[in-house]
Scaffold this active site. Structure first.
Site, short mmCIF file in Angstrom:
data_model
loop_
_atom_site.label_atom_id
_atom_site.label_comp_id
_atom_site.label_asym_id
_atom_site.label_seq_id
_atom_site.Cartn_x
_atom_site.Cartn_y
_atom_site.Cartn_z
N ARG A 42 -9.77 22.19 -21.04
CA ARG A 42 -9.71 20.87 -20.41
C ARG A 42 -11.08 20.26 -20.70
NH1 ARG A 42 -5.45 20.47 -16.42
NH2 ARG A 42 -4.54 22.53 -16.16
N HIS A 69 -9.96 19.48 -14.16
CA HIS A 69 -11.09 18.75 -14.74
C HIS A 69 -12.27 18.66 -13.77
CE1 HIS A 69 -7.97 17.46 -17.61
NE2 HIS A 69 -8.98 17.34 -18.46
N THR A 112 -7.28 13.31 -12.69
CA THR A 112 -8.39 12.85 -11.84
C THR A 112 -9.17 11.71 -12.47
OG1 THR A 112 -8.62 15.14 -11.10
CG2 THR A 112 -10.38 13.63 -10.53
#
Length: 140
Positions: A42, A69, A112
């Site tokens: 990620r 994240h 996010t």
């Protein structure tokens, strides 16, 4: 009297040069542009700058094999905050780094932080000597 008026202008003239050649700004160059691991990552695309000097920033890529994240963001803050460097997240996604076959795939989005500009990420990776010869594909 005219000489004193001229001298009072000096800080306004010198200040821009001080900002350009400040050691704080030079410290941004010491931050590696890319830090990712092998396998599934990620990643976050991050604009970093010295506190108060948002105009003189640098874009970096950070990634890790983690659950979300936010964990990547926390590791970025741990790396940069002690040096007085601020971070602004531009977006995120995933990188599949197949180092053995010299291939990478950049895709996806961060729930996010939103989606990163994958083409910009690819260009940053290609500019890094480690990944210069990799075949990097982008999927939006």
């Amino acid at each position: 009297m005219k000489m004193f008026k001229s001298l009072s202008q000096l800080p306004r003239i010198v200040s821009p040069f001080q900002k350009c050649y400040s050691t704080d700004l030079i410290s941004l160059v010491g931050i590696p542009r890319v830090k990712i691991t092998k396998g599934q990552n990620r990643y976050l695309l991050v604009n970093i700058h010295t506190h108060g000097f948002t105009k003189y920033g640098r874009v970096i890529v950070r990634g890790a094999d983690v659950d979300n994240h936010l964990t990547v963001f926390d590791s970025i803050l741990e790396e940069l905050e002690p040096q007085g460097i601020c971070a602004k997240i531009l977006g995120g996604g995933r990188i599949l780094n197949e180092a053995d076959s010299k291939k990478m795939k950049i895709y996806g989005t961060s729930r996010t932080f939103g989606s990163a500009d994958h083409t910009r990420t690819r260009n940053i990776l290609h500019s890094w000597t480690t990944y210069k010869d990799f075949k990097i594909t982008v999927k939006n």
